[in-house]
Write a protein that holds these residues in place. Structure first.
Motif, short mmCIF file in Angstrom:
data_model
loop_
_atom_site.label_atom_id
_atom_site.label_comp_id
_atom_site.label_asym_id
_atom_site.label_seq_id
_atom_site.Cartn_x
_atom_site.Cartn_y
_atom_site.Cartn_z
N GLY A 116 0.82 -1.21 0.00
CA GLY A 116 0.00 0.00 0.00
C GLY A 116 0.85 1.26 0.00
O GLY A 116 0.55 2.23 -0.70
N LEU A 117 1.92 1.26 0.77
CA LEU A 117 2.84 2.41 0.79
C LEU A 117 3.52 2.58 -0.56
O LEU A 117 3.72 3.70 -1.04
N ASN A 118 3.89 1.46 -1.20
CA ASN A 118 4.50 1.52 -2.53
C ASN A 118 3.53 2.12 -3.55
O ASN A 118 3.92 2.94 -4.40
N LEU A 119 2.26 1.70 -3.50
CA LEU A 119 1.26 2.23 -4.43
C LEU A 119 1.03 3.72 -4.18
O LEU A 119 0.89 4.50 -5.13
N LEU A 120 1.01 4.12 -2.89
CA LEU A 120 0.84 5.53 -2.56
C LEU A 120 2.00 6.36 -3.08
O LEU A 120 1.80 7.44 -3.66
N ALA A 121 3.23 5.84 -2.89
CA ALA A 121 4.41 6.55 -3.38
C ALA A 121 4.40 6.66 -4.91
O ALA A 121 4.76 7.69 -5.48
N LYS A 122 3.94 5.59 -5.56
CA LYS A 122 3.87 5.59 -7.02
C LYS A 122 2.89 6.64 -7.52
O LYS A 122 3.17 7.37 -8.49
N ARG A 123 1.74 6.75 -6.85
CA ARG A 123 0.74 7.74 -7.27
C ARG A 123 1.25 9.16 -7.01
O ARG A 123 1.00 10.07 -7.81
N ARG A 124 1.95 9.37 -5.90
CA ARG A 124 2.50 10.70 -5.60
C ARG A 124 3.52 11.10 -6.68
O ARG A 124 3.53 12.26 -7.12
N ARG A 125 4.38 10.16 -7.06
CA ARG A 125 5.38 10.47 -8.11
C ARG A 125 4.70 10.78 -9.44
O ARG A 125 5.11 11.67 -10.16
N ALA A 126 3.62 10.03 -9.75
CA ALA A 126 2.90 10.28 -10.99
C ALA A 126 2.25 11.64 -11.00
O ALA A 126 2.28 12.36 -12.02
N LYS A 127 1.72 12.08 -9.85
CA LYS A 127 1.13 13.43 -9.76
C LYS A 127 2.17 14.51 -9.91
O LYS A 127 1.96 15.54 -10.58
N LEU A 128 3.35 14.29 -9.32
CA LEU A 128 4.42 15.29 -9.43
C LEU A 128 4.89 15.42 -10.86
O LEU A 128 5.13 16.52 -11.36
N LYS A 129 4.99 14.27 -11.57
CA LYS A 129 5.41 14.30 -12.97
C LYS A 129 4.40 15.01 -13.85
O LYS A 129 4.74 15.76 -14.75
N SER A 130 3.12 14.72 -13.59
CA SER A 130 2.09 15.35 -14.42
C SER A 130 1.95 16.84 -14.13
O SER A 130 1.51 17.61 -14.99
N GLY A 131 2.40 17.26 -12.95
CA GLY A 131 2.31 18.68 -12.60
C GLY A 131 3.48 19.49 -13.12
O GLY A 131 3.45 20.73 -13.08
N VAL A 132 4.55 18.82 -13.57
CA VAL A 132 5.73 19.54 -14.05
C VAL A 132 5.49 20.09 -15.45
O VAL A 132 4.95 19.39 -16.28
#
Length: 248
Positions: free
Chosen positions: A232-248
């Motif tokens: 669950g922590l890995n999935l949460l971290a993955k989603r956070r990284r995806a949001k940061l990438k899409s926001g750049v």
């Protein structure tokens, strides 16, 4: 009628019912994981029907086994002896079911690790399975999990009505959780591998129990819970990284 009233009025029976419901739901997770893995290999249009059939068969099997409660208790009596050790029908069923579960999980893990195995004898070339094949596999494991579930219930309370209520509530929970769990597993490849790892561990545990090696289920579910938390922590971290990438 008086006996039912006595059951309802006894606080100890309510405590037994609550405890048994929790135990049955936890034991049902194993069954539900297997159903999710198998039905996700079916065409989209057949998945819901297969899940409902699988869970419906689990309920019918549990209620039938409860109706034959004296026979179920008798399954623990040794019927054959090998290598100086007695084996009951329960042991034989656990050994067969555990072996099947280990084989099935290993086969699926092999397919996910090597999705293009060519002529591999273990996996074959077909990715999809038929509805009838899925139902047969689910029915086999339903039988194993149902016997384990009912024997657990017998060990917790002598009252059949309490067992029936607990089983019906637990299977209803399985029915409600089946679709979201199946969708979640299907949309997260790493969760699929984790679920297959759980099934492999559960199958190994069933085989061990068939050989009278008792592994406390608390340890098994604690390990599964910890692994699920990390995933669950890995999935949460993955989603956070995806949001940061899409926001750049």
């Amino acid at each position: 009628m008086d006996s039912i009233v006595q059951l309802i009025n006894d606080p100890a029976n309510w405590a037994a019912l609550m405890t048994l419901i929790v135990m049955e739901v936890v034991l049902g997770i194993d069954n539900l994981l297997f159903i999710s893995i198998v039905t996700n290999k079916l065409p989209e249009s057949q998945r819901r029907r297969a899940r409902n059939l699988g869970i419906g068969m689990a309920l019918v099997l549990r209620l039938c086994l409860l109706a034959a409660i004296a026979w179920i208790v008798g399954l623990t009596e040794p019927v054959i002896e090998l290598f100086g050790r007695g084996f009951s029908w329960k042991d034989i069923i656990l050994l067969a079911g555990g072996t099947f579960l280990v084989w099935k999980a290993t086969r699926e893990i092999h397919h996910h690790v090597d999705p293009d195995p060519g002529g591999d004898m273990m996996v074959g070339t077909a990715v999809k399975m038929s509805l009838s094949a899925a139902i047969v596999q689910i029915l086999l494991l339903d039988l194993v999990f149902s016997i384990d579930s009912i024997i657990t219930a017998v060990g917790m309370t002598p009252h059949v009505p309490i067992m029936v209520v607990a089983v019906i509530i637990a299977v209803t929970c399985m029915l409600l959780l089946a679709a979201p769990l199946s969708a979640f597993v299907n949309s997260n490849p790493t969760v699929v591998m984790l679920a297959l790892g759980f099934l492999l561990m559960i199958g190994t545990t069933l085989v061990a129990e068939g050989f009278h090696v008792e592994i406390p289920k608390g340890y098994i579910y604690a390990a599964m819970g910890f692994a699920g938390l990390i995933e669950g922590l890995n999935l949460l971290a993955k989603r956070r990284r995806a949001k940061l990438k899409s926001g750049v």
